[in-house]
Scaffold this active site. Structure first.
Site, PDB file in Angstrom:
ATOM      1  N   LYS A 191       1.148   3.836  -3.266  1.00  0.00           N
ATOM      2  CA  LYS A 191       0.718   5.222  -3.134  1.00  0.00           C
ATOM      3  C   LYS A 191       1.870   6.202  -3.344  1.00  0.00           C
ATOM      4  O   LYS A 191       1.663   7.319  -3.841  1.00  0.00           O
ATOM      5  CB  LYS A 191       0.050   5.445  -1.779  1.00  0.00           C
ATOM      6  CG  LYS A 191      -1.296   4.750  -1.652  1.00  0.00           C
ATOM      7  CD  LYS A 191      -2.279   5.221  -2.726  1.00  0.00           C
ATOM      8  CE  LYS A 191      -3.666   4.652  -2.543  1.00  0.00           C
ATOM      9  NZ  LYS A 191      -4.628   5.140  -3.547  1.00  0.00           N
ATOM     10  N   TYR A 196       0.831  -1.195   0.000  1.00  0.00           N
ATOM     11  CA  TYR A 196       0.000   0.000   0.000  1.00  0.00           C
ATOM     12  C   TYR A 196       0.872   1.254   0.000  1.00  0.00           C
ATOM     13  O   TYR A 196       0.664   2.182  -0.790  1.00  0.00           O
ATOM     14  CB  TYR A 196      -0.926  -0.012   1.212  1.00  0.00           C
ATOM     15  CG  TYR A 196      -1.884   1.154   1.255  1.00  0.00           C
ATOM     16  CD1 TYR A 196      -3.018   1.171   0.449  1.00  0.00           C
ATOM     17  CD2 TYR A 196      -1.653   2.238   2.087  1.00  0.00           C
ATOM     18  CE1 TYR A 196      -3.896   2.246   0.473  1.00  0.00           C
ATOM     19  CE2 TYR A 196      -2.526   3.313   2.127  1.00  0.00           C
ATOM     20  CZ  TYR A 196      -3.643   3.315   1.309  1.00  0.00           C
ATOM     21  OH  TYR A 196      -4.504   4.384   1.331  1.00  0.00           O
TER      22      TYR A 196
END
Length: 274
Positions: free
Chosen positions: A189, A185
């Site tokens: 990002k 994650y």
């Protein structure tokens, strides 16, 4: 004649595509764009539910809305989405690249970094980063062909820019599963923000602006212990609410930010200011 600053925020008649439009944040983003006058395309893997939300938006805000099924990790699906939007509206003015995946297997998604499965990594990256690239590339190509610019907004995350505090996650759960910040994650990002800066400079000459909207933590199924620990780390001493992100989106989508590109806008209660 005095200028109208209010009008800078209006989106009347513009066509806005929102991927991940059915998500916790996505529904608020779609509603906000419609309320400010945009014709909204709700794109999500669940086409039937996307159509239902589009119908609700059209009735509530009296704009022309469309719900379409799209798997952003599949090139053909993205190409079909853009073609369908152009067929219906003739143009795309705003893209909100908002789709992201938590994976259907929460235990695998929240596995420790030392044990993280490559298969899980690639599954998440396919949506969170590959999908953002595929949609931006395809919509960007359409915006260039149109010749009148546009605004592309990526949804990022504080964990694409800041390290995760493990203490927040002691006793913390999401839908009953022990949680952390997964390495995939954070990496995906960070990639989203880097891609936005790259495209911003690449397409600036075409009048296309590309920025990243970075939410802080928003309550969405975490247990009370997580919310307490997270709030203690925030200068404003609370988690965010989904609707508190919509003002930043409207700003980035509209002419109010017409000289803003390649930027990362944090809406995080001050966390990134520590």
């Amino acid at each position: 004649m005095m200028p109208s600053y209010r009008r800078l925020f209006e989106l009347d008649g513009r066509v806005a595509v929102v991927t991940g439009g059915l998500g916790i944040l996505g529904r608020h983003f779609c509603r906000a764009l419609a309320e400010f006058g945009a014709h909204v395309v709700v794109a999500d893997v669940d086409g039937e539910a996307a159509e239902a939300l589009a119908t609700q938006l059209a009735a509530a805000y009296r704009v022309d809305c469309l719900g379409l099924a799209c798997d952003v990790s599949e090139e053909a699906s993205v190409e079909a989405l853009v073609a369908r939007v152009v067929e219906r509206f003739g143009r795309i003015d705003v893209l909100h690249n908002n789709a992201a995946s938590k994976s259907p297997d929460l235990a695998a998604f929240f596995a420790p970094a030392e044990e993280y499965a490559l298969e899980e990594w690639r599954r998440i990256m396919a949506v969170n980063l590959d999908g953002v690239f595929l949609v931006a590339r395809t919509v960007g190509r359409q915006m260039i062909a149109q010749g009148h610019g546009g605004s592309i907004i990526h949804t990022g995350s504080i964990y694409g820019h800041l390290g995760s505090d493990p203490a927040i996650y002691e006793g913390s759960e999401y839908l009953g599963v022990a949680i952390n910040t997964p390495p995939v994650y954070a990496a995906s990002k960070a990639g989203v923000a880097g891609l936005a800066r790259y495209l911003a400079t690449l397409w600036a000459g075409h009048g296309i602006r590309v920025n990243t909207l970075v939410p802080g933590g928003v309550a969405s199924g975490q247990n009370a212990e997580f919310q307490r620990r997270y709030a203690a780390r925030i200068p404003m001493k609370r988690m965010g609410e989904a609707e508190e992100l919509t003002g930043a989106l409207i700003y980035l989508a509209s002419d109010a930010s017409r000289y803003v590109t390649g930027q990362t806008l944090f809406v995080d209660g001050g966390l990134s200011a520590w």
